[in-house]
Design an enzyme around this catalytic site. Structure first.
Site, mmCIF file in Angstrom:
data_model
loop_
_atom_site.group_PDB
_atom_site.id
_atom_site.type_symbol
_atom_site.label_atom_id
_atom_site.label_comp_id
_atom_site.label_asym_id
_atom_site.label_seq_id
_atom_site.Cartn_x
_atom_site.Cartn_y
_atom_site.Cartn_z
ATOM 1 N N GLY A 39 0.807 -1.205 0.000
ATOM 2 C CA GLY A 39 0.000 0.000 0.000
ATOM 3 C C GLY A 39 0.840 1.255 0.000
ATOM 4 N N HIS A 45 4.834 2.168 -7.894
ATOM 5 C CA HIS A 45 3.859 1.073 -7.944
ATOM 6 C C HIS A 45 3.034 1.144 -9.230
ATOM 7 C CE1 HIS A 45 4.327 1.568 -3.447
ATOM 8 N NE2 HIS A 45 4.537 0.277 -3.576
ATOM 9 N N GLN A 169 12.951 -2.372 -9.358
ATOM 10 C CA GLN A 169 14.408 -2.433 -9.197
ATOM 11 C C GLN A 169 14.863 -1.788 -7.899
ATOM 12 O OE1 GLN A 169 16.700 -0.514 -12.311
ATOM 13 N NE2 GLN A 169 18.525 -0.451 -11.008
ATOM 14 N N LYS A 170 14.119 -0.839 -7.355
ATOM 15 C CA LYS A 170 14.563 -0.180 -6.125
ATOM 16 C C LYS A 170 14.856 -1.217 -5.041
ATOM 17 C CE LYS A 170 11.933 1.801 -3.067
ATOM 18 N NZ LYS A 170 12.507 1.254 -1.802
ATOM 19 N N SER A 212 7.464 4.541 -0.398
ATOM 20 C CA SER A 212 6.398 4.886 0.544
ATOM 21 C C SER A 212 6.965 5.555 1.788
ATOM 22 C CB SER A 212 5.614 3.627 0.931
ATOM 23 O OG SER A 212 5.005 3.049 -0.209
#
Length: 331
Positions: A39, A45, A169-170, A212
Protein backbone atom coordinates in the site's frame (compact mmCIF):
# COMPACT_ATOMS: atom_id res chain seq x y z
CA UNK A 1 -15.98 -9.57 -1.90
CA UNK A 2 -16.32 -5.93 -0.85
CA UNK A 3 -16.30 -2.70 -2.83
CA UNK A 4 -14.89 0.59 -1.54
CA UNK A 5 -16.72 3.82 -2.34
CA UNK A 6 -13.63 5.30 -3.98
CA UNK A 7 -12.91 2.28 -6.15
CA UNK A 8 -14.54 0.61 -9.11
CA UNK A 9 -12.43 -2.55 -8.76
CA UNK A 10 -13.66 -5.70 -7.00
CA UNK A 11 -11.89 -6.03 -3.64
CA UNK A 12 -11.35 -9.46 -2.11
CA UNK A 13 -10.63 -9.81 1.59
CA UNK A 14 -10.58 -13.61 1.77
CA UNK A 15 -8.58 -16.34 0.09
CA UNK A 16 -11.79 -18.14 -0.82
CA UNK A 17 -13.15 -15.15 -2.77
CA UNK A 18 -9.83 -14.61 -4.53
CA UNK A 19 -9.62 -18.26 -5.56
CA UNK A 20 -13.14 -18.21 -6.97
CA UNK A 21 -12.13 -15.22 -9.09
CA UNK A 22 -8.92 -16.95 -10.18
CA UNK A 23 -10.80 -20.11 -11.13
CA UNK A 24 -12.94 -18.11 -13.54
CA UNK A 25 -9.79 -16.66 -15.13
CA UNK A 26 -8.39 -20.19 -15.52
CA UNK A 27 -11.65 -21.35 -17.11
CA UNK A 28 -11.56 -18.51 -19.62
CA UNK A 29 -7.84 -19.10 -20.35
CA UNK A 30 -6.98 -15.51 -19.39
CA UNK A 31 -3.48 -14.49 -18.38
CA UNK A 32 -3.14 -12.88 -14.94
CA UNK A 33 -0.51 -10.34 -13.97
CA UNK A 34 0.19 -9.67 -10.30
CA UNK A 35 1.67 -6.73 -8.38
CA UNK A 36 2.28 -7.29 -4.66
CA UNK A 37 2.32 -4.12 -2.54
CA UNK A 38 2.13 -2.95 1.06
CA UNK A 39 0.00 0.00 0.00
CA UNK A 40 0.85 3.71 0.28
CA UNK A 41 1.05 3.56 -3.50
CA UNK A 42 3.15 5.97 -5.52
CA UNK A 43 4.22 6.30 -9.14
CA UNK A 44 6.71 3.46 -8.73
CA UNK A 45 3.86 1.07 -7.94
CA UNK A 46 1.81 2.52 -10.79
CA UNK A 47 4.63 1.71 -13.23
CA UNK A 48 4.43 -1.94 -12.18
CA UNK A 49 0.65 -2.02 -12.60
CA UNK A 50 0.82 -0.34 -16.01
CA UNK A 51 3.35 -2.92 -17.19
CA UNK A 52 1.05 -5.70 -16.01
CA UNK A 53 -1.98 -4.15 -17.71
CA UNK A 54 -0.03 -3.93 -20.96
CA UNK A 55 1.06 -7.57 -20.89
CA UNK A 56 -1.85 -9.51 -19.35
CA UNK A 57 -5.57 -10.01 -19.86
CA UNK A 58 -6.22 -9.42 -16.16
CA UNK A 59 -4.23 -7.68 -13.42
CA UNK A 60 -4.61 -8.22 -9.69
CA UNK A 61 -2.85 -6.21 -6.98
CA UNK A 62 -2.46 -7.01 -3.31
CA UNK A 63 -2.30 -4.57 -0.42
CA UNK A 64 -0.95 -6.17 2.74
CA UNK A 65 1.48 -4.74 5.31
CA UNK A 66 3.41 -7.90 6.14
CA UNK A 67 4.29 -8.21 9.85
CA UNK A 68 6.85 -10.96 9.23
CA UNK A 69 9.30 -8.66 7.44
CA UNK A 70 9.43 -6.07 10.23
CA UNK A 71 11.78 -6.64 13.17
CA UNK A 72 10.31 -5.79 16.60
CA UNK A 73 12.09 -2.40 16.61
CA UNK A 74 11.01 -1.43 13.08
CA UNK A 75 8.12 0.68 11.83
CA UNK A 76 5.22 -1.78 11.43
CA UNK A 77 2.83 0.33 13.52
CA UNK A 78 3.67 3.59 11.76
CA UNK A 79 4.01 2.28 8.20
CA UNK A 80 1.81 4.45 5.93
CA UNK A 81 -1.66 3.01 5.38
CA UNK A 82 -3.65 4.85 2.71
CA UNK A 83 -6.07 2.23 1.36
CA UNK A 84 -8.86 4.57 0.11
CA UNK A 85 -6.35 6.65 -1.85
CA UNK A 86 -4.64 3.50 -3.12
CA UNK A 87 -7.91 2.07 -4.44
CA UNK A 88 -8.82 5.35 -6.08
CA UNK A 89 -5.41 5.51 -7.81
CA UNK A 90 -5.71 1.95 -9.09
CA UNK A 91 -9.26 2.59 -10.33
CA UNK A 92 -7.98 5.50 -12.43
CA UNK A 93 -5.41 3.40 -14.33
CA UNK A 94 -6.11 2.21 -17.87
CA UNK A 95 -3.75 0.65 -20.43
CA UNK A 96 -4.87 -0.83 -23.74
CA UNK A 97 -8.47 -0.50 -22.53
CA UNK A 98 -7.65 -2.62 -19.47
CA UNK A 99 -8.05 -1.57 -15.85
CA UNK A 100 -7.05 -3.54 -12.74
CA UNK A 101 -9.41 -6.49 -12.40
CA UNK A 102 -9.17 -7.12 -8.65
CA UNK A 103 -7.44 -6.09 -5.45
CA UNK A 104 -6.63 -8.58 -2.69
CA UNK A 105 -6.73 -6.93 0.76
CA UNK A 106 -6.40 -9.71 3.35
CA UNK A 107 -5.93 -9.35 7.10
CA UNK A 108 -3.08 -10.95 9.02
CA UNK A 109 -5.07 -14.01 10.07
CA UNK A 110 -6.00 -14.73 6.46
CA UNK A 111 -2.33 -14.66 5.48
CA UNK A 112 -0.98 -16.36 8.62
CA UNK A 113 -3.53 -18.97 9.78
CA UNK A 114 -1.18 -20.07 12.58
CA UNK A 115 -0.87 -16.47 13.79
CA UNK A 116 2.06 -14.10 13.45
CA UNK A 117 4.38 -12.31 15.85
CA UNK A 118 7.02 -9.73 14.95
CA UNK A 119 9.38 -11.59 17.26
CA UNK A 120 10.86 -14.52 15.27
CA UNK A 121 11.40 -16.46 18.50
CA UNK A 122 7.63 -16.49 19.06
CA UNK A 123 6.60 -17.34 15.51
CA UNK A 124 4.86 -20.64 14.82
CA UNK A 125 3.93 -22.23 11.52
CA UNK A 126 5.56 -22.43 8.10
CA UNK A 127 8.14 -19.94 6.86
CA UNK A 128 10.33 -19.74 3.75
CA UNK A 129 14.00 -18.84 3.83
CA UNK A 130 16.37 -18.51 0.87
CA UNK A 131 19.50 -19.76 2.60
CA UNK A 132 22.80 -18.05 1.84
CA UNK A 133 21.15 -15.22 -0.11
CA UNK A 134 18.84 -13.52 2.37
CA UNK A 135 21.78 -12.98 4.75
CA UNK A 136 23.82 -10.86 2.32
CA UNK A 137 23.54 -7.18 1.35
CA UNK A 138 20.35 -5.79 2.95
CA UNK A 139 20.10 -8.97 4.99
CA UNK A 140 23.14 -7.97 7.03
CA UNK A 141 21.29 -4.91 8.30
CA UNK A 142 17.83 -6.52 8.41
CA UNK A 143 18.41 -10.18 9.29
CA UNK A 144 14.73 -11.29 9.34
CA UNK A 145 13.58 -9.19 6.40
CA UNK A 146 14.00 -11.64 3.53
CA UNK A 147 12.57 -14.54 5.50
CA UNK A 148 9.42 -12.47 5.92
CA UNK A 149 9.37 -11.39 2.28
CA UNK A 150 9.95 -14.90 0.90
CA UNK A 151 7.22 -16.28 3.15
CA UNK A 152 4.53 -13.75 2.29
CA UNK A 153 5.30 -13.73 -1.43
CA UNK A 154 5.14 -17.54 -1.55
CA UNK A 155 1.71 -17.29 0.06
CA UNK A 156 0.60 -14.60 -2.38
CA UNK A 157 1.86 -16.60 -5.36
CA UNK A 158 -0.05 -19.64 -4.09
CA UNK A 159 -3.17 -17.53 -3.70
CA UNK A 160 -3.05 -15.60 -6.98
CA UNK A 161 -1.21 -18.12 -9.20
CA UNK A 162 -0.06 -15.36 -11.54
CA UNK A 163 1.03 -15.86 -15.11
CA UNK A 164 3.46 -12.97 -14.66
CA UNK A 165 4.47 -10.83 -11.71
CA UNK A 166 6.24 -7.48 -11.39
CA UNK A 167 8.68 -6.04 -8.85
CA UNK A 168 10.66 -2.81 -8.77
CA UNK A 169 14.41 -2.43 -9.20
CA UNK A 170 14.56 -0.18 -6.12
CA UNK A 171 14.32 -3.39 -4.09
CA UNK A 172 16.72 -5.23 -6.39
CA UNK A 173 17.92 -7.85 -3.92
CA UNK A 174 14.34 -8.70 -3.02
CA UNK A 175 13.37 -9.11 -6.67
CA UNK A 176 16.39 -11.28 -7.54
CA UNK A 177 15.97 -13.37 -4.41
CA UNK A 178 12.31 -14.02 -5.27
CA UNK A 179 13.28 -14.99 -8.82
CA UNK A 180 15.71 -17.51 -7.35
CA UNK A 181 13.06 -18.73 -4.92
CA UNK A 182 10.68 -19.44 -7.80
CA UNK A 183 13.40 -21.50 -9.47
CA UNK A 184 14.41 -23.37 -6.31
CA UNK A 185 10.79 -24.22 -5.40
CA UNK A 186 10.03 -25.33 -8.99
CA UNK A 187 7.18 -22.84 -9.27
CA UNK A 188 5.14 -22.73 -12.46
CA UNK A 189 2.88 -19.80 -11.53
CA UNK A 190 4.93 -17.77 -11.99
CA UNK A 191 7.86 -19.30 -13.83
CA UNK A 192 11.12 -17.63 -12.68
CA UNK A 193 11.52 -15.94 -16.07
CA UNK A 194 8.05 -14.45 -15.67
CA UNK A 195 9.09 -12.52 -12.58
CA UNK A 196 9.81 -9.19 -14.19
CA UNK A 197 11.89 -6.39 -12.67
CA UNK A 198 10.89 -2.85 -13.64
CA UNK A 199 13.38 0.06 -13.52
CA UNK A 200 13.35 2.34 -10.49
CA UNK A 201 11.04 5.32 -10.79
CA UNK A 202 12.64 8.55 -9.55
CA UNK A 203 11.43 12.00 -8.62
CA UNK A 204 11.92 13.98 -11.86
CA UNK A 205 13.07 17.03 -9.89
CA UNK A 206 16.00 15.52 -7.98
CA UNK A 207 16.39 11.82 -8.83
CA UNK A 208 15.37 10.42 -5.44
CA UNK A 209 13.98 6.90 -5.77
CA UNK A 210 10.26 6.89 -4.99
CA UNK A 211 9.38 5.04 -1.79
CA UNK A 212 6.40 4.89 0.54
CA UNK A 213 8.77 5.74 3.39
CA UNK A 214 9.65 9.07 1.76
CA UNK A 215 6.45 10.32 3.41
CA UNK A 216 8.32 10.23 6.74
CA UNK A 217 10.75 12.95 5.61
CA UNK A 218 10.38 16.52 6.87
CA UNK A 219 10.85 19.27 4.23
CA UNK A 220 14.45 19.90 5.36
CA UNK A 221 15.24 16.19 5.48
CA UNK A 222 13.66 15.67 2.06
CA UNK A 223 16.15 18.13 0.61
CA UNK A 224 19.04 16.16 2.14
CA UNK A 225 17.65 12.75 1.09
CA UNK A 226 19.29 13.00 -2.32
CA UNK A 227 22.50 12.05 -0.53
CA UNK A 228 21.58 8.42 -1.30
CA UNK A 229 21.55 8.49 -5.12
CA UNK A 230 24.33 11.09 -5.14
CA UNK A 231 26.63 8.86 -3.09
CA UNK A 232 25.96 6.01 -5.52
CA UNK A 233 26.78 8.37 -8.38
CA UNK A 234 30.20 8.97 -6.79
CA UNK A 235 30.87 5.24 -6.49
CA UNK A 236 29.60 4.51 -10.00
CA UNK A 237 31.76 7.21 -11.56
CA UNK A 238 34.83 5.85 -9.74
CA UNK A 239 34.04 2.30 -10.93
CA UNK A 240 33.62 3.46 -14.51
CA UNK A 241 36.94 5.33 -14.22
CA UNK A 242 38.73 2.06 -13.39
CA UNK A 243 39.17 2.44 -9.64
CA UNK A 244 39.16 -0.56 -7.31
CA UNK A 245 36.01 -1.57 -5.46
CA UNK A 246 37.51 -0.47 -2.13
CA UNK A 247 38.38 2.97 -3.51
CA UNK A 248 34.90 3.35 -5.02
CA UNK A 249 33.32 2.66 -1.65
CA UNK A 250 35.73 4.95 0.20
CA UNK A 251 34.95 7.84 -2.13
CA UNK A 252 31.22 7.38 -1.63
CA UNK A 253 31.60 7.08 2.13
CA UNK A 254 33.62 10.28 2.20
CA UNK A 255 30.92 12.05 0.23
CA UNK A 256 28.27 10.93 2.73
CA UNK A 257 30.44 12.09 5.62
CA UNK A 258 30.77 15.54 4.04
CA UNK A 259 27.01 15.82 3.47
CA UNK A 260 26.36 14.66 7.03
CA UNK A 261 28.67 17.32 8.43
CA UNK A 262 27.03 20.10 6.41
CA UNK A 263 23.52 18.92 7.32
CA UNK A 264 24.46 18.80 11.00
CA UNK A 265 25.96 22.29 10.88
CA UNK A 266 22.85 23.66 9.16
CA UNK A 267 20.46 21.85 11.51
CA UNK A 268 18.77 20.33 8.47
CA UNK A 269 18.88 16.64 9.34
CA UNK A 270 20.97 13.87 10.83
CA UNK A 271 22.61 11.74 8.13
CA UNK A 272 24.01 8.30 9.03
CA UNK A 273 25.53 5.80 6.64
CA UNK A 274 24.41 2.19 6.94
CA UNK A 275 26.37 0.83 3.98
CA UNK A 276 27.50 1.37 0.40
CA UNK A 277 28.70 -1.77 -1.31
CA UNK A 278 29.24 -3.54 -4.63
CA UNK A 279 27.97 -7.11 -4.85
CA UNK A 280 27.80 -9.94 -7.35
CA UNK A 281 24.26 -9.93 -8.76
CA UNK A 282 24.17 -13.74 -8.79
CA UNK A 283 25.60 -14.71 -5.39
CA UNK A 284 25.12 -11.37 -3.57
CA UNK A 285 28.68 -11.75 -2.24
CA UNK A 286 30.76 -8.60 -2.00
CA UNK A 287 33.01 -7.83 -4.93
CA UNK A 288 36.62 -8.34 -3.74
CA UNK A 289 38.22 -5.06 -2.75
CA UNK A 290 40.99 -5.16 -5.36
CA UNK A 291 38.66 -5.74 -8.32
CA UNK A 292 38.11 -3.06 -10.93
CA UNK A 293 35.51 -2.88 -13.67
CA UNK A 294 37.89 -4.55 -16.14
CA UNK A 295 39.20 -7.26 -13.84
CA UNK A 296 35.64 -8.06 -12.70
CA UNK A 297 34.52 -8.51 -16.30
CA UNK A 298 37.42 -10.92 -16.86
CA UNK A 299 36.48 -12.94 -13.76
CA UNK A 300 32.66 -12.97 -13.79
CA UNK A 301 29.84 -12.82 -16.37
CA UNK A 302 27.47 -11.29 -13.81
CA UNK A 303 26.63 -7.60 -13.50
CA UNK A 304 27.54 -5.82 -10.27
CA UNK A 305 24.92 -4.33 -7.97
CA UNK A 306 25.99 -1.03 -6.46
CA UNK A 307 23.66 -0.40 -3.53
CA UNK A 308 23.42 1.75 -0.46
CA UNK A 309 21.33 2.46 2.61
CA UNK A 310 21.51 5.80 4.38
CA UNK A 311 19.51 7.13 7.33
CA UNK A 312 18.19 10.68 7.04
CA UNK A 313 16.83 11.42 10.51
CA UNK A 314 14.64 8.38 11.24
CA UNK A 315 14.04 7.43 7.61
CA UNK A 316 16.17 4.71 6.05
CA UNK A 317 16.59 5.25 2.31
CA UNK A 318 17.83 2.54 -0.05
CA UNK A 319 18.84 2.74 -3.69
CA UNK A 320 20.92 0.85 -6.25
CA UNK A 321 22.41 0.84 -9.72
CA UNK A 322 23.24 -2.15 -11.91
CA UNK A 323 26.73 -1.96 -13.38
CA UNK A 324 27.15 -4.14 -16.41
CA UNK A 325 24.64 -6.06 -18.51
CA UNK A 326 21.42 -4.48 -17.23
CA UNK A 327 19.25 -6.42 -19.68
CA UNK A 328 20.23 -9.73 -18.09
CA UNK A 329 18.42 -8.61 -14.92
CA UNK A 330 15.87 -5.96 -15.87
CA UNK A 331 13.34 -7.46 -18.25
Amino acid sequence: MSTAATATIPIFNTLRALREWRSRAFAQNESVGFVATMGALHEGHMALVRRSLAENDLTVCSVFVNPAQFAPHEDLASYPRTLPADLAALSALEVKGRTPAAVFVPNALEMYPSGISQDPALQRGTFVEVMGYGQEMEGRSRPIFFRGVATVVTKLFNAVQPTRTYFGQKDIQQALLLRRMCKDLLMTLPYPENLHIVPTVRDPADGLALSSRNAYLSPSARHIATVTPSALDVARDAWEAGMTKDDCVKRAEQYVAEVAERARADGAAEVRLDYIQLNDSDTFFEVPGHRTKDTWAQQSPHPVILSGAIWVDKTRLIDNYILGDVDSIIY
